[in-house]
Design a protein around this motif. Structure first.
Motif, mmCIF file in Angstrom:
data_model
loop_
_atom_site.group_PDB
_atom_site.id
_atom_site.type_symbol
_atom_site.label_atom_id
_atom_site.label_comp_id
_atom_site.label_asym_id
_atom_site.label_seq_id
_atom_site.Cartn_x
_atom_site.Cartn_y
_atom_site.Cartn_z
ATOM 1 N N ARG A 24 68.760 -38.521 2.610
ATOM 2 C CA ARG A 24 70.145 -38.269 2.187
ATOM 3 C C ARG A 24 70.627 -36.848 2.459
ATOM 4 O O ARG A 24 71.802 -36.567 2.329
ATOM 5 C CB ARG A 24 70.324 -38.618 0.712
ATOM 6 C CG ARG A 24 70.374 -40.111 0.506
ATOM 7 C CD ARG A 24 70.803 -40.485 -0.910
ATOM 8 N NE ARG A 24 70.625 -41.905 -1.068
ATOM 9 C CZ ARG A 24 69.513 -42.475 -1.521
ATOM 10 N NH1 ARG A 24 68.511 -41.727 -1.921
ATOM 11 N NH2 ARG A 24 69.422 -43.778 -1.605
ATOM 12 N N GLY A 29 71.409 -40.593 6.053
ATOM 13 C CA GLY A 29 70.960 -41.038 4.737
ATOM 14 C C GLY A 29 71.564 -42.369 4.306
ATOM 15 O O GLY A 29 72.697 -42.704 4.650
ATOM 16 N N LYS A 33 71.851 -45.892 -3.254
ATOM 17 C CA LYS A 33 70.795 -45.256 -4.029
ATOM 18 C C LYS A 33 70.452 -46.156 -5.218
ATOM 19 O O LYS A 33 71.358 -46.688 -5.877
ATOM 20 C CB LYS A 33 71.285 -43.896 -4.527
ATOM 21 C CG LYS A 33 70.270 -43.121 -5.289
ATOM 22 C CD LYS A 33 70.844 -41.773 -5.705
ATOM 23 C CE LYS A 33 69.826 -41.008 -6.504
ATOM 24 N NZ LYS A 33 70.366 -39.733 -6.977
#
Length: 143
Positions: A24, A29, A33
């Motif tokens: 990230r 990235g 999450k």
């Protein structure tokens, strides 16, 4: 064959020469999450998208343009979920994740991320594996 590299914060550890960081902290990235919220399906029935709005987790109904349809706001469950979400998102949003750019910049290179490298025969629940698939794939004849 390109390798998956696990980044480390230990003293003296160095990124191998030619390897590319895809966590990230980089442009590569994963936007999904674990624990963060997503909207599923995404806007206009696209694949799930990261969600940063004011609504809480739950089921909602969209009645505006392109609707009506139901959508869910939920947290990303685990690394496997985050990787699956990234795979669908990158395929759909090829304007943000252009395969030709991924091939050009990441193809044939080792990719480094903080996710652990799986044991032989174990699934790799890191978006790095998705990037490696795209980066080292052949361009299809009909593309």
């Amino acid at each position: 064959m390109p390798e998956r590299i696990q980044r480390r914060r230990t003293k003296g550890w160095r990124l191998p020469e030619g390897a590319v960081i895809v966590d990230r902290t980089s442009r590569w990235g994963n936007p999904f999450k674990v624990g963060s919220l997503i909207m599923e399906p995404g806007p206009y029935n696209s694949p799930a998208s990261p969600y940063e709005g004011f609504l809480e987790a739950g089921t909602y109904r969209w009645t505006g343009m392109g609707g009506p349809y139901d959508y869910v706001i939920r947290p990303v469950r685990d690394a496997e979920d985050a990787t699956a979400l990234f795979r669908a998102y990158a395929r759909f949003h090829d304007d943000q994740w252009p395969p030709e750019v991924i091939r050009r910049e990441l193809g044939g290179r080792d990719l480094a991320c903080f996710c652990p490298v799986p044991a032989e025969g174990e699934p790799d629940h890191c978006h790095r594996s998705v990037l490696m698939e795209i980066a080292n794939s052949e361009v299809s004849a009909d593309a």
